[in-house]
Design a protein around this motif. Sequence first.
Motif, PDB file in Angstrom:
ATOM      1  N   PHE A 227      -4.842   3.631 -18.610  1.00  0.00           N
ATOM      2  CA  PHE A 227      -5.511   3.429 -17.330  1.00  0.00           C
ATOM      3  C   PHE A 227      -5.814   1.960 -17.090  1.00  0.00           C
ATOM      4  N   GLY A 228      -5.695   1.558 -15.836  1.00  0.00           N
ATOM      5  CA  GLY A 228      -6.265   0.293 -15.426  1.00  0.00           C
ATOM      6  C   GLY A 228      -7.757   0.458 -15.218  1.00  0.00           C
TER       7      GLY A 228
ATOM      8  N   VAL B  11     -11.008   4.281 -18.510  1.00  0.00           N
ATOM      9  CA  VAL B  11     -10.720   5.501 -19.261  1.00  0.00           C
ATOM     10  C   VAL B  11      -9.769   5.154 -20.413  1.00  0.00           C
TER      11      VAL B  11
ATOM     12  N   SER C 282       2.029  10.909  -8.116  1.00  0.00           N
ATOM     13  CA  SER C 282       2.959  10.254  -9.032  1.00  0.00           C
ATOM     14  C   SER C 282       3.689   9.173  -8.253  1.00  0.00           C
ATOM     15  N   VAL C 283       4.225   8.194  -8.949  1.00  0.00           N
ATOM     16  CA  VAL C 283       4.928   7.094  -8.299  1.00  0.00           C
ATOM     17  C   VAL C 283       6.369   7.102  -8.775  1.00  0.00           C
ATOM     18  N   TYR C 284       7.294   7.219  -7.831  1.00  0.00           N
ATOM     19  CA  TYR C 284       8.704   7.297  -8.182  1.00  0.00           C
ATOM     20  C   TYR C 284       9.386   5.975  -7.858  1.00  0.00           C
TER      21      TYR C 284
ATOM     22  N   LEU D  43      -7.347   4.373  -9.600  1.00  0.00           N
ATOM     23  CA  LEU D  43      -6.918   4.030 -10.947  1.00  0.00           C
ATOM     24  C   LEU D  43      -5.399   4.019 -11.025  1.00  0.00           C
TER      25      LEU D  43
ATOM     26  N   PHE E 269       1.344   6.668 -12.147  1.00  0.00           N
ATOM     27  CA  PHE E 269       0.519   7.541 -11.311  1.00  0.00           C
ATOM     28  C   PHE E 269      -0.581   6.726 -10.662  1.00  0.00           C
TER      29      PHE E 269
ATOM     30  N   TYR F 183      -9.876  12.067 -23.663  1.00  0.00           N
ATOM     31  CA  TYR F 183     -10.059  10.680 -23.259  1.00  0.00           C
ATOM     32  C   TYR F 183     -11.559  10.411 -23.265  1.00  0.00           C
TER      33      TYR F 183
ATOM     34  N   TYR G 179      -4.496   7.722  -9.729  1.00  0.00           N
ATOM     35  CA  TYR G 179      -5.582   8.680  -9.780  1.00  0.00           C
ATOM     36  C   TYR G 179      -6.721   8.119  -8.944  1.00  0.00           C
TER      37      TYR G 179
ATOM     38  N   LEU H 254      -1.666   8.453 -21.512  1.00  0.00           N
ATOM     39  CA  LEU H 254      -1.907   7.730 -20.268  1.00  0.00           C
ATOM     40  C   LEU H 254      -2.706   6.477 -20.569  1.00  0.00           C
TER      41      LEU H 254
ATOM     42  N   GLN I 124       7.078   4.982 -19.011  1.00  0.00           N
ATOM     43  CA  GLN I 124       8.031   5.954 -18.499  1.00  0.00           C
ATOM     44  C   GLN I 124       7.690   6.455 -17.110  1.00  0.00           C
ATOM     45  N   SER I 125       6.419   6.612 -16.856  1.00  0.00           N
ATOM     46  CA  SER I 125       6.041   7.166 -15.565  1.00  0.00           C
ATOM     47  C   SER I 125       4.703   6.578 -15.129  1.00  0.00           C
TER      48      SER I 125
ATOM     49  N   LEU J 208      -5.740  13.350 -10.017  1.00  0.00           N
ATOM     50  CA  LEU J 208      -4.402  12.871  -9.702  1.00  0.00           C
ATOM     51  C   LEU J 208      -4.224  12.784  -8.195  1.00  0.00           C
TER      52      LEU J 208
ATOM     53  N   ASN K 129       2.324   5.876 -18.147  1.00  0.00           N
ATOM     54  CA  ASN K 129       2.503   6.862 -19.202  1.00  0.00           C
ATOM     55  C   ASN K 129       3.643   6.454 -20.117  1.00  0.00           C
ATOM     56  N   LYS K 130       3.356   6.464 -21.418  1.00  0.00           N
ATOM     57  CA  LYS K 130       4.419   6.314 -22.407  1.00  0.00           C
ATOM     58  C   LYS K 130       4.222   7.436 -23.412  1.00  0.00           C
TER      59      LYS K 130
END
Lengths: 108, 115
Positions: free
Chosen positions: A98-99, B43, A49-51, A87, A34, B35, A36, A96, A31-32, A46, A91-92
């Motif tokens: 993370f890569g 993470v 955010s990525v739009y 990072l 980011f 986390y 970090y 969160l 959904q969204s 943070l 988000n779902k």
Amino acid sequence: RKEVEQDPGPFNVPEGATVAFNCTYSNSASQSFFWYRQDCRKEPKLLMSVYSSGNEDGRFTAQLNRASQYISLLIRDSKLSDSATYLCVVNKGNMLTFGGGTRLMVKP
Amino acid sequence: EPEVTQTPSHQVTQMGQEVILRCVPISNHLYFYWYRQILGQKVEFLVSFYNNEISEKSEIFDDQFSVERPDGSNFTLKIRSTKLEDSAMYFCASSRTSGAFNEQFFGPGTRLTVL
């Protein structure tokens, strides 16, 4: 396939350089998005955010391509203080994902 | 600027012992998370918590883990019987909203070492 995939780096760049990081994600229901930043042995902070339309915050520009499930971060005019691990995060729901992070080292 | 705080910063424990990690989320935030990050790895999400209930949890968050908000400010993670593989950095996070664009802010972490 990893849920969020990033090139681990390290990217070694001189001060003032422009550097770009890429990230792909596998869950099309995400959904969204980011970016970090994480300094060694510290918490993720943070960055932005990525739009969908892309967004800029000072020297940082983030882009999202939902069709390709691809996220990018561009850092212009790199500073020594930009040295960190970046990072990519999706988000779902409230979770969160993370890569593994891309390490950036900016040298004088 | 408000911050998430965590105590202790480092916890050393023997295998099989119970540990409680403590967090104070940002005061006007309603959603809380734990986390973990094993050294050198990414993470990983453990659990989210809202309105005194777990809202989501990962496969890592098995029966040996529990979370609680014992009062109006603290949010705790309990590991009942620690294993060597529980050694990791544990981060608490909080957010004002949920769902899309819930920006989560992380505490400085508790480094757990299980011997």
